[in-house]
Structure formats: C-alpha cells, structure tokens
Design a protein around this motif. Structure first.
Motif, PDB file in Angstrom:
ATOM      1  N   ASN A 645     -16.250  -7.445  10.148  1.00 18.87           N
ATOM      2  CA  ASN A 645     -15.865  -6.077   9.815  1.00 18.87           C
ATOM      3  C   ASN A 645     -14.893  -5.979   8.646  1.00 18.87           C
ATOM      4  O   ASN A 645     -14.384  -4.893   8.365  1.00 18.87           O
ATOM      5  CB  ASN A 645     -15.253  -5.390  11.037  1.00 18.87           C
ATOM      6  N   ASP A 668     -11.282  -2.609   8.773  1.00 18.56           N
ATOM      7  CA  ASP A 668     -11.113  -2.625  10.236  1.00 18.56           C
ATOM      8  C   ASP A 668      -9.670  -2.852  10.678  1.00 18.56           C
ATOM      9  O   ASP A 668      -9.421  -3.151  11.838  1.00 18.56           O
ATOM     10  CB  ASP A 668     -12.004  -3.709  10.847  1.00 18.56           C
ATOM     11  N   TYR A 683      -9.103  -3.271  14.513  1.00 19.08           N
ATOM     12  CA  TYR A 683      -9.971  -2.448  15.352  1.00 19.08           C
ATOM     13  C   TYR A 683     -11.319  -3.138  15.555  1.00 19.08           C
ATOM     14  O   TYR A 683     -11.697  -4.047  14.794  1.00 19.08           O
ATOM     15  CB  TYR A 683     -10.175  -1.077  14.715  1.00 19.08           C
ATOM     16  N   PRO A 684     -12.099  -2.704  16.549  1.00 16.16           N
ATOM     17  CA  PRO A 684     -13.410  -3.326  16.802  1.00 16.16           C
ATOM     18  C   PRO A 684     -14.443  -3.045  15.720  1.00 16.16           C
ATOM     19  O   PRO A 684     -15.508  -3.661  15.713  1.00 16.16           O
ATOM     20  CB  PRO A 684     -13.842  -2.692  18.131  1.00 16.16           C
ATOM     21  N   ASP A 685     -14.173  -2.094  14.827  1.00 14.33           N
ATOM     22  CA  ASP A 685     -15.163  -1.723  13.815  1.00 14.33           C
ATOM     23  C   ASP A 685     -14.440  -1.167  12.589  1.00 14.33           C
ATOM     24  O   ASP A 685     -13.213  -0.957  12.616  1.00 14.33           O
ATOM     25  CB  ASP A 685     -16.117  -0.659  14.384  1.00 14.33           C
ATOM     26  N   TYR A 704     -10.846   5.170  18.449  1.00 10.76           N
ATOM     27  CA  TYR A 704     -10.013   4.076  18.941  1.00 10.76           C
ATOM     28  C   TYR A 704      -8.557   4.501  19.033  1.00 10.76           C
ATOM     29  O   TYR A 704      -8.080   5.343  18.244  1.00 10.76           O
ATOM     30  CB  TYR A 704     -10.125   2.859  18.020  1.00 10.76           C
ATOM     31  N   GLU A 710      -8.082   0.215  21.398  1.00 16.34           N
ATOM     32  CA  GLU A 710      -9.058   0.339  22.485  1.00 16.34           C
ATOM     33  C   GLU A 710      -9.973   1.544  22.238  1.00 16.34           C
ATOM     34  O   GLU A 710      -9.608   2.506  21.572  1.00 16.34           O
ATOM     35  CB  GLU A 710      -8.341   0.485  23.825  1.00 16.34           C
ATOM     36  N   ILE A 711     -11.198   1.484  22.810  1.00 16.79           N
ATOM     37  CA  ILE A 711     -12.149   2.578  22.661  1.00 16.79           C
ATOM     38  C   ILE A 711     -11.717   3.746  23.547  1.00 16.79           C
ATOM     39  O   ILE A 711     -11.598   3.612  24.765  1.00 16.79           O
ATOM     40  CB  ILE A 711     -13.578   2.134  23.025  1.00 16.79           C
TER      41      ILE A 711
END
Length: 748
Positions: A645, A668, A683-685, A704, A710-711
């Motif tokens: 990412n 990200d 972040y995850p994305d 997030y 976290e989502i």
C-alpha cells in the motif's frame, strides 16, 4: 313468375342506355384556373385560394388533384424513391473513404467481400426487423407494403454505389432494428444528434463498427424524439431504436469505409442534411379540399388550395398542381409559386442546452419581437413531456420576452427534446427545445474551507471539461463552468476569491471567480511536459495554491516535474525533480505523484513517482520549506519504501494535511512532518480523505480510526474520488457505477 326472353332483353337495353347517359369520362382535358397559382404567406401561417377545374368537353369528367414539387414528385414514398434514384452522387459522392460494397440489391442481407475476397465483412448483415417481424425483403426499385411495419406500413430500399438506403412509413411499431454479425468485429462506438429541417426535428443515431480492415457505419433517422438506442457486442451489428409510437418515417443508411478510421459525426450530420433536403416535401404542404371532384360537361368543379408555411424559412418555393383522372392520367397542370415572407413575430433560434444530472434549474429568456409595425400578442405552451420544461411566461405581448425553465433534477444522462408552441393571431410557430444531460465523470472533489460548497472536476475524456460547484445544503450543482481540455485538479486560492484549475491537455491554468462563477483568465503553461500516450485514464497534472499569486503544479512527464509559478506575472520561478532541491531540473528522472501544503502555506510535501507502467516502483516522501516569496528551499526526502500500500501505484493517492496542520497522511500512513521516516500510524489501505482534524481516515472501501487504524465502517460503494466536509457532516464521493455523487452522513 318468370320474365320472357323478350322482356329481359328490353330491361337490359334500358339499363345500358341509362348507364351511357350517366357515364363520366376519364382521360379528357380540363383546365385549372388560376394558372399559375400564386400564394404569398407569412412563415408560420397558411394561405388558401379557390381553384376551378373547368371542363370544355361535352361529357362530365372525374378528376383528382395532386400536389408535386418542382421536379414533379409527390411527397410520398414513391416520390422519395424517385428522388433518390435520380440523385446522381448527391448522397454518396461526398462520403469520405467510401467502399463500394457488393450486395444490398435483393434478398434480406448485404453481404460484402473483404480485402482478400475470402469472406464477408458482414455475416447475414443489415437485416431489417421490427417488433412485428422481419427481416424485410429489399425492394431496390419499388415501394412495397408490409404489415411488419404496421397495418398500413410501406417501405422501399435502394442501393447506391457505396450506400444502402432504406425508407419507411411505419404504423404503430415500437422498435426498429438493424441486425447481423460483423465477421471480424473489433470495436464500436456510437453517437446521437438531431437535425432540424423545415421546422421539424429528426432524431439521428450513428453506430461505427470497426473490424481489422474497414469501418461499417449505420445512420438511422426518425421523425420522433425521446427514443433510445441499444447496441449488441463488438461482433454484432445490432442497432435497435426503441420507444417508437404512432405513424413515423424512418430512414436507415449503411456506409462502409476503406479503412478503420472512424469518421467524425459531421460526416453523418452532412449525410442526414443532404438526404432530408433531397426529399420532396412541397406536396405535403400544398393540399386540396376536396381532392377528388367532378366537372360537368361544359362546366367547372371547384376546390380550395391551401399552403401551410409552418416552419419554412423566408423564400420562394415552386411546385405544380396537377389534375389527373382517377386512373392516373394527366388532364392538366398549373405551376404553383409560393412566396414565404417574414413571420409576424421574429422567432428566437431553437433552444439547445447542456446540463448535468442534479444541476439546479436554468432559466432561459428568449426575445419576442414583432416584425409588424404594431405589437403582437402571443401565448406559449410546452409540448410533451413537460416534467423538465416549464413555461414561466405563458403569454405576453411583444417585446415582452418568453421565459423557460429547464430542470434536470429527475433526468438521467441522455438527450431530451420537446417544443414550445407559440400562437399569435393566425400564426402557429414551434420553438424546438433540446436538453442534453451529460454523464458525470468526476475525478476530484475539493471542499471549500469556509463556504458550504464542494468543487469537482468533471472530465470529458481529453476534451473540454468543467468545474462543478455543489451546494452542500441542497446537494445540487449550482454552476458548471467550462475550463479547458482534460482538467485534472483544482484548489482554492489563499484569499478564497478564485478556484484554480489545471488543464492537462493544452496545457493551461484557469482561474474561476468564486463570486461570479465566471472564468477570470486562462494562462497557457509553457513549462509543462507530458511523455504519456494521452489516454484519459492515465495520471493527470496536480495544482496547489500558495501565498498570494503563487501556485505549485506538477506536470505529466515520465518523471513529473514540480514547478513554482507566479500567476500575476505569468512567470515560471522554479522547476524541481524529486532528487534534490536544484532548480531548474528539467531532466526526466524521479518526479512527483502529488503535492500538498500545510494550512500556513509554509511547507510543501509530496511523494515520488517515476513512470506509470514501466519506470520504477516504490516511492519516497518529499518536503520543501516555502519562503516568503513562495519559492521553495531546504529540500528533504525520506528513504525509499515499497510495500503493498505504499508504492508508486495507485497514482491517484493524494497528499493530505489536516485543517489544523497537525497531521500529514501520504498513501497508507501518517508521516511525521519533521522526520519523514517516522510513520506512527499505518492504515490497512491507501487513504483518500480525512476528517478536518484527522480523527478519522477514509480509504476507497472503508473508514478507519484515525489513531489506531481499525476499520470503523465498510463502505457500500467503493470510491477513491472523495472528500470530507469541513463541518464533519458528510463524506462526498463519486459513484462510478451510477455516474452520480453520493453523500454519506458521518456520525457526530
């Protein structure tokens, strides 16, 4: 009781004598008076004159009056076919790159040899069908009746060198289709337009099928509006026109070129205009009441000739009034001359506007001026449908203007047509109204920091795009301002008085006033390079507003250059690569993918890009200090990173700085502004927007937590084109599937 043979013979003889006495002869001469017949009529009105059909013979004569154009053609399919047959090269001569294909003379398909002669360009191609059946059989030289076109349907076909023509009078069909297969179909494109001819709008539908050698082109003309066109796959010739109703005229043309070059729409507009101008129409405007009559021996029969000048331009029109027997033989003819003069009201031109889905209503004011010495009272009525067209001034007296209101609120992308009927004394006029709703193609949202507005870049491929101004209150488009070719980014000036738009094709910078919503100026950019293939899906240029008149922009070359530009003096001040703080660096090494400024406009951040396919992967975080004069100094860069990412792609990831300047987000991760290699949150994305204080980060598919990553929420619609409003109330995004903006309320 039975009659005797003698009695029966006497009765028969008596009947014969009675029939002979009452017989009305056909084929004898009559005389039409006046000769010539002359009309003088205002455009939009009708004129009538009595005529007499005199019979100098000793026997009664039955007659029928027929109106013909200057070439003695009636306004029927027979007259149209005759005009086409005798048109020479009027229709097909100007067609560029015309390929004189074989077939189309008989049967139900046009089969054509390709350049090698081994197989057909079309496979069972150019079959003509309707919802009532088909395919229709080609006639080539005659007019035929067919219930596949409705109870009273009639049609003809004609094959000219390199051009197939179909014409029909339909009666109640709901769709018409051209069917078949393209043997080596590769791609296709389509378009629609309208043609105004003698006061009548025609809907036109074009399809260009491209194979590996040639282009197979269809044009369909229909005297009805509000229709839809649906197409088949690349190897299908299917072109279906739906929404037909009532009695209609339909024309279809097949034209093949000698190359794969798709001809511009102007070629088909010209063909449509030439064809409609060729058709005999005089006979549809000159009518007789009664049409059929009888003149007694040495006497005369009467009729009234009426000419309707609705929609006709000022000029002289010629034709013929013919008296013929009921069997069709000519008894007499009289020339007809019609002098069409100015209408009593000088009508405005047709209304043609383009708007966008959800745009606020548009009021159009049309001048109404009398051509006579005295003022003229008028009334106006909208045609059907009227949901998007409203008459604000239903009546008036010249010079009071006519005002219309166009409302696209409930309209999807497409072409919508109606008309306004104007009545003034004996005159009736129609003002055609068309509204084209352009499909939205938003590539960028920017929220105004102080006003309830959101700006959007609406692209139009590589052509002229627009800056859209959305109200965050009504959620409708307040303004759509054309800027330049392929706009890709925008930003609000330091004082809030302008929105600067960068147009990648040109290239140029356009300033739009936030008080008048008018273009203030457009500045060509000589310091702008592009090494791309110019596909509209590739990364575009970027722009950010600095202090005063300074802007910073990134071009589109392989290693995009960062430039400092003074819009007041139109001076290029500095040019940088992503390698160092040396200026000017006009090489093509590592460059910038996007840039962002802190709120104080004292620091500039960016991420590194090199190439967009080939080139080099990975990226770096870049930083400059901004001097008081807007120029850049103290270049710094992080180490090179390459992860799922955090890479060169995707190219649309923005550099984001929170409203208070405390948080920097690149791709990200959150980046420490003083230590570019310290990333406290990952972040995850990739992140495309944040709340003003950075409390929440939004990716293309999820929201997030700003601190833990976290989502918090999975988005129902994935979108990388987005922004968060300054008051935290909503996320605005573009739904690429529905081609519409979305508004996602954010919890308090």
């Amino acid at each position: 009781m039975t009659s005797s043979p003698c009695l029966r013979s006497s009765i028969a003889l008596g009947l014969l004598l009675m029939m002979a006495a009452a017989r009305v002869t056909e084929g004898q001469s009559v005389t039409i008076t006046p000769d010539p017949i002359a009309f003088s009529v205002r455009s939009g009105e009708a004129a009538s004159t009595p005529i007499t059909v005199s019979n100098p013979t000793a026997s009664p004569v039955n007659w029928r009056l027929v109106a013909l154009d200057a070439n003695n053609r009636p306004a029927t399919l027979e007259g149209q076919l005759d005009a086409i047959v005798n048109s020479g090269d009027t229709l097909n001569g100007p067609l560029p790159l015309r390929f004189d294909f074989t077939g189309g003379d008989a049967g139900t398909t046009s089969l054509n040899g390709n350049p090698t002669g081994t197989t057909g360009i079309l496979s069972q191609g150019n079959r003509l069908l309707t919802n009532l059946g088909g395919p229709l059989v080609y006639t080539n030289t005659t007019v035929a009746a067919s219930t596949m076109l409705g109870p009273q349907g009639r049609y003809f076909t004609r094959k000219l060198p390199g051009l197939f023509v179909f014409g029909a009078e339909t009666d109640g069909i709901t769709w018409f289709e051209v069917a078949g297969s393209i043997t080596y179909g590769n791609s296709k494109q389509s378009s629609t337009f309208r043609v105004l001819h003698n006061g009548r709008w025609w809907s036109a539908f074009v399809v260009n099928h491209v194979d590996y050698w040639k282009t197979i082109n269809h044009l369909v003309l229909v005297d009805q509006e509000g229709l839809q066109q649906t197409l088949g796959s690349n190897t299908s010739q299917q072109q279906r026109i739906t929404g037909l109703s009532g009695k209609r005229r339909i024309y279809q043309f097949l034209y093949i070129t000698t190359s794969t070059a798709v001809q511009p729409q102007s070629v088909f507009e010209s063909l449509a205009s030439r064809f409609l101008g060729l058709l005999p129409e005089f006979g549809s405007r000159l009518t007789f009441t009664p049409t059929d009559g009888s003149s007694p021996a040495s006497g005369g029969g009467g009729s009234t000739a009426r000419f309707d000048a609705s929609g006709l331009a000022v000029g002289t029109y010629l034709g013929t009034a013919r008296a013929q027997s009921l069997a069709g033989s000519t008894l007499d003819s009289a020339p007809v001359t019609v002098n069409v003069t100015q209408p009593r009201i000088a009508l405005p031109p047709p209304v043609e506007r383009e708007m966008l889905p959800g745009q606020v209503t548009l009021t159009v004011e049309l001048p109404m001026t009398s051509n006579l010495p005295e003022a003229q009272a008028w009334s106006a009525e909208a045609g059907s449908p009227t949901s998007w067209l409203v008459i604000e001034t239903p009546s008036g007296t010249t010079p009071a203007p006519l005002r219309l209101r166009l409302d696209p609120a409930a309209l999807a992308a497409g072409l919508y047509s109606s008309a306004v009927t104007i009545r003034s004394g004996p005159a009736t006029y129609q003002i055609p109204v068309s509204l084209r709703i352009r499909e939205l193609a938003v590539s960028k949202f920017v929220a105004d920091p102080t006003r309830p507005l959101v700006y959007a870049i609406n692209k139009n491929g590589l052509e002229e795009g627009t800056l859209l101004v959305f109200s965050t209150i009504s959620r409708r488009i307040l303004n759509a301002i054309p800027t330049g070719k392929e706009p890709t980014d925008c930003d609000v000036s330091e004082d809030g008085g302008k929105v600067w738009v960068i147009n990648s094709k040109g290239p140029s910078l356009t300033a739009v006033s936030t008080s008048t919503w008018q273009v203030i100026e457009t500045i060509p950019l000589t310091g702008f390079f592009s090494s791309r293939s110019r596909a509209s899906t590739e990364p575009g240029a970027h722009v950010k507003c600095g202090k005063g008149s300074i802007v910073y922009y990134v071009d589109e070359q392989w290693g995009p250059r960062l430039r400092v530009f003074d819009t007041a003096t139109r001076t290029l001040l500095q040019t940088f690569s992503a390698e160092s703080g040396t200026s000017p660096d006009t090489s093509n090494n590592f460059g910038y993918g996007d840039i962002g400024l802190n709120p104080q406009r004292t620091k500039l951040f960016g991420w590194r890009q090199y190439g967009d396919g080939a080139g080099a992967g990975g990226s770096q975080i870049l930083r400059f200090d901004i001097k008081a004069d807007g120029t850049l100094e103290k270049f710094a860069k992080s180490a090179s990173y390459s992860s799922t990412n955090f890479d060169r792609a995707p190219y649309d990831t923005p550099v984001i700085v929170s409203r208070d300047g405390s948080r920097l987000v690149v791709k990200d991760r959150v980046v420490d502004q003083n230590n570019l290699d310290f990333h406290p949150i990952i972040y995850p994305d990739e992140i495309y927007s944040i709340t003003p204080g950075g409390e929440v980060a939004l990716g293309a598919t999820a929201i997030y937590g700003g601190e833990g990553g976290e989502i918090l929420h999975n988005l129902a619609v994935a979108s990388s084109v987005q922004t968060v409003l300054p008051d935290y109330s909503a996320m605005v995004f573009f739904n690429a599937t529905t081609k519409s903006p979305g508004w996602l309320a954010l919890p308090a």
